[in-house]
Design a protein around this motif. Structure first.
Motif, PDB file in Angstrom:
ATOM      1  N   PRO A   1       0.885  -1.071  -0.021  1.00 39.11           N
ATOM      2  CA  PRO A   1      -0.088  -0.030   0.101  1.00 39.11           C
ATOM      3  C   PRO A   1       0.985   1.256   0.017  1.00 39.11           C
ATOM      4  O   PRO A   1       2.156   1.173   0.518  1.00 39.11           O
ATOM      5  N   ARG A   2       0.579   2.389  -0.564  1.00 35.49           N
ATOM      6  CA  ARG A   2       1.274   3.632  -0.495  1.00 35.49           C
ATOM      7  C   ARG A   2       1.434   4.038   0.661  1.00 35.49           C
ATOM      8  O   ARG A   2       2.322   4.788   1.023  1.00 35.49           O
ATOM      9  N   GLU A   3       0.453   3.993   1.704  1.00 34.95           N
ATOM     10  CA  GLU A   3       0.498   4.667   3.148  1.00 34.95           C
ATOM     11  C   GLU A   3      -0.179   3.820   4.083  1.00 34.95           C
ATOM     12  O   GLU A   3      -1.176   3.232   3.913  1.00 34.95           O
ATOM     13  N   LEU A   4       0.665   3.515   5.135  1.00 36.71           N
ATOM     14  CA  LEU A   4       0.109   2.812   6.242  1.00 36.71           C
ATOM     15  C   LEU A   4       0.194   3.997   7.439  1.00 36.71           C
ATOM     16  O   LEU A   4       1.159   4.346   7.708  1.00 36.71           O
ATOM     17  N   ASP A   5      -0.984   4.452   7.812  1.00 38.79           N
ATOM     18  CA  ASP A   5      -1.028   5.602   8.978  1.00 38.79           C
ATOM     19  C   ASP A   5      -0.881   5.060  10.294  1.00 38.79           C
ATOM     20  O   ASP A   5      -1.473   4.156  10.988  1.00 38.79           O
ATOM     21  N   LEU A   6       0.500   5.283  10.796  1.00 37.47           N
ATOM     22  CA  LEU A   6       0.752   5.042  12.249  1.00 37.47           C
ATOM     23  C   LEU A   6       0.537   6.291  13.112  1.00 37.47           C
ATOM     24  O   LEU A   6       0.571   7.445  12.439  1.00 37.47           O
ATOM     25  N   PRO A   7       0.169   6.012  14.390  1.00 38.60           N
ATOM     26  CA  PRO A   7       0.103   6.995  15.280  1.00 38.60           C
ATOM     27  C   PRO A   7       1.204   7.993  15.414  1.00 38.60           C
ATOM     28  O   PRO A   7       2.257   7.484  15.457  1.00 38.60           O
ATOM     29  N   GLU A   8       1.022   9.037  15.958  1.00 36.56           N
ATOM     30  CA  GLU A   8       2.063   9.997  16.164  1.00 36.56           C
ATOM     31  C   GLU A   8       3.276   9.394  17.151  1.00 36.56           C
ATOM     32  O   GLU A   8       2.742   8.937  18.205  1.00 36.56           O
ATOM     33  N   GLY A   9       4.357   9.447  16.865  1.00 32.66           N
ATOM     34  CA  GLY A   9       5.565   8.890  17.413  1.00 32.66           C
ATOM     35  C   GLY A   9       5.873   7.483  17.459  1.00 32.66           C
ATOM     36  O   GLY A   9       6.830   7.027  17.875  1.00 32.66           O
ATOM     37  N   ALA A  10       5.005   6.718  16.681  1.00 32.44           N
ATOM     38  CA  ALA A  10       5.317   5.252  16.477  1.00 32.44           C
ATOM     39  C   ALA A  10       6.032   5.191  15.352  1.00 32.44           C
ATOM     40  O   ALA A  10       5.832   5.779  14.302  1.00 32.44           O
ATOM     41  N   ALA A  11       6.850   4.200  15.626  1.00 30.70           N
ATOM     42  CA  ALA A  11       7.748   3.688  14.499  1.00 30.70           C
ATOM     43  C   ALA A  11       7.739   2.305  14.144  1.00 30.70           C
ATOM     44  O   ALA A  11       7.722   1.518  14.958  1.00 30.70           O
ATOM     45  N   ALA A  12       7.701   1.953  12.851  1.00 31.87           N
ATOM     46  CA  ALA A  12       7.347   0.562  12.574  1.00 31.87           C
ATOM     47  C   ALA A  12       8.992  -0.259  12.775  1.00 31.87           C
ATOM     48  O   ALA A  12       9.831   0.278  12.294  1.00 31.87           O
ATOM     49  N   ALA A  13       8.817  -1.362  13.395  1.00 28.49           N
ATOM     50  CA  ALA A  13       9.855  -2.315  13.643  1.00 28.49           C
ATOM     51  C   ALA A  13       9.876  -3.346  12.793  1.00 28.49           C
ATOM     52  O   ALA A  13      10.849  -4.066  12.547  1.00 28.49           O
ATOM     53  N   ALA A  14       8.385  -3.807  12.408  1.00 30.81           N
ATOM     54  CA  ALA A  14       8.456  -5.002  11.164  1.00 30.81           C
ATOM     55  C   ALA A  14       7.212  -4.743  10.626  1.00 30.81           C
ATOM     56  O   ALA A  14       6.163  -4.157  11.139  1.00 30.81           O
ATOM     57  N   VAL A  15       6.893  -5.191   9.303  1.00 31.75           N
ATOM     58  CA  VAL A  15       5.770  -4.937   8.687  1.00 31.75           C
ATOM     59  C   VAL A  15       5.671  -6.412   7.883  1.00 31.75           C
ATOM     60  O   VAL A  15       6.633  -6.809   7.290  1.00 31.75           O
ATOM     61  N   THR A  16       4.476  -6.821   7.924  1.00 32.69           N
ATOM     62  CA  THR A  16       4.183  -8.296   7.421  1.00 32.69           C
ATOM     63  C   THR A  16       2.870  -8.289   6.671  1.00 32.69           C
ATOM     64  O   THR A  16       2.051  -7.633   6.995  1.00 32.69           O
ATOM     65  N   ARG A  17       2.907  -9.006   5.467  1.00 31.63           N
ATOM     66  CA  ARG A  17       1.883  -9.139   4.563  1.00 31.63           C
ATOM     67  C   ARG A  17       1.032 -10.361   4.983  1.00 31.63           C
ATOM     68  O   ARG A  17       1.775 -11.519   4.742  1.00 31.63           O
ATOM     69  N   ALA A  18       0.032 -10.388   5.301  1.00 33.79           N
ATOM     70  CA  ALA A  18      -0.827 -11.724   5.301  1.00 33.79           C
ATOM     71  C   ALA A  18      -1.808 -11.789   4.076  1.00 33.79           C
ATOM     72  O   ALA A  18      -1.641 -11.144   3.200  1.00 33.79           O
ATOM     73  N   ARG A  19      -2.568 -12.845   4.048  1.00 33.06           N
ATOM     74  CA  ARG A  19      -3.311 -12.836   2.855  1.00 33.06           C
ATOM     75  C   ARG A  19      -4.324 -11.904   2.701  1.00 33.06           C
ATOM     76  O   ARG A  19      -4.227 -11.381   1.352  1.00 33.06           O
ATOM     77  N   ASP A  20      -4.918 -11.093   3.634  1.00 31.56           N
ATOM     78  CA  ASP A  20      -6.121 -10.175   3.342  1.00 31.56           C
ATOM     79  C   ASP A  20      -5.532  -8.876   4.257  1.00 31.56           C
ATOM     80  O   ASP A  20      -6.428  -8.023   4.171  1.00 31.56           O
ATOM     81  N   PHE A  21      -4.506  -8.720   4.786  1.00 31.95           N
ATOM     82  CA  PHE A  21      -4.278  -7.681   5.495  1.00 31.95           C
ATOM     83  C   PHE A  21      -2.708  -7.571   5.619  1.00 31.95           C
ATOM     84  O   PHE A  21      -1.999  -8.455   5.429  1.00 31.95           O
ATOM     85  N   TRP A  22      -2.280  -6.347   6.216  1.00 33.22           N
ATOM     86  CA  TRP A  22      -0.843  -6.080   6.618  1.00 33.22           C
ATOM     87  C   TRP A  22      -0.704  -5.746   8.165  1.00 33.22           C
ATOM     88  O   TRP A  22      -1.896  -5.469   8.609  1.00 33.22           O
ATOM     89  N   VAL A  23       0.454  -6.150   8.566  1.00 34.49           N
ATOM     90  CA  VAL A  23       0.284  -6.160   9.872  1.00 34.49           C
ATOM     91  C   VAL A  23       1.657  -5.300  10.426  1.00 34.49           C
ATOM     92  O   VAL A  23       2.878  -5.552   9.833  1.00 34.49           O
ATOM     93  N   VAL A  24       1.389  -4.301  11.236  1.00 36.27           N
ATOM     94  CA  VAL A  24       2.609  -3.507  11.523  1.00 36.27           C
ATOM     95  C   VAL A  24       2.927  -3.544  13.000  1.00 36.27           C
ATOM     96  O   VAL A  24       2.144  -3.442  13.811  1.00 36.27           O
ATOM     97  N   VAL A  25       4.194  -3.920  13.383  1.00 36.20           N
ATOM     98  CA  VAL A  25       4.524  -4.208  14.828  1.00 36.20           C
ATOM     99  C   VAL A  25       5.476  -2.853  14.963  1.00 36.20           C
ATOM    100  O   VAL A  25       6.348  -2.626  14.422  1.00 36.20           O
TER     101      VAL A  25
END
Length: 124
Positions: free
Chosen positions: A76-100
């Motif tokens: 996706p072009r954009e994944l909106d994270l809350p203010e101050g949060a930084a992505a440590a891992a991004v994973t793609r599942a079958r129907d969704f994306w997961v950001v830790v």
């Protein structure tokens, strides 16, 4: 420089002169064994070189560019994270994306990205 006569005349302190190689050519059975071993080593060398060429070719074809996404994966072009949060891992599942995030929060996004669909807070 050592010549053949000097080498043959050399007396080794451990190996007796009789244990050295003889001057006589190899007999029928010995010559066949040596010829068989020479062919075997040549075939093994050709197979090993061919195998290395195949391995290099497969790696070059499978991984042409280390930064390119896997075939068929569109991020996706954009994944909106809350203010101050930084992505440590991004994973793609079958129907969704997961950001830790670095703090341990988990955010689930739809296939198109945008705002998170679900949030799982980090355990305390």
């Amino acid at each position: 420089m050592l010549d053949r006569d000097t080498v043959l005349a050399y007396d080794h302190p451990v190996i007796p002169k009789e244990a050295g190689m003889s001057e006589a050519p190899l007999g029928g059975a010995d010559a066949r064994v040596v010829r068989y071993l020479r062919i075997l080593v040549t075939v093994l060398t050709v197979v090993m070189v061919g195998g290395m060429i195949v391995l290099v070719t497969v790696f070059v074809q499978r991984f042409p560019d280390g930064n390119a996404p896997a075939p068929g994966v569109t991020a996706p072009r954009e994944l909106d994270l809350p203010e101050g949060a930084a992505a440590a891992a991004v994973t793609r599942a079958r129907d969704f994306w997961v950001v830790v995030t670095g703090a341990g929060d988990i955010y689930f996004y739809g296939p198109a990205g945008g705002a998170p669909l679900r949030h799982v807070p980090a355990p305390e």
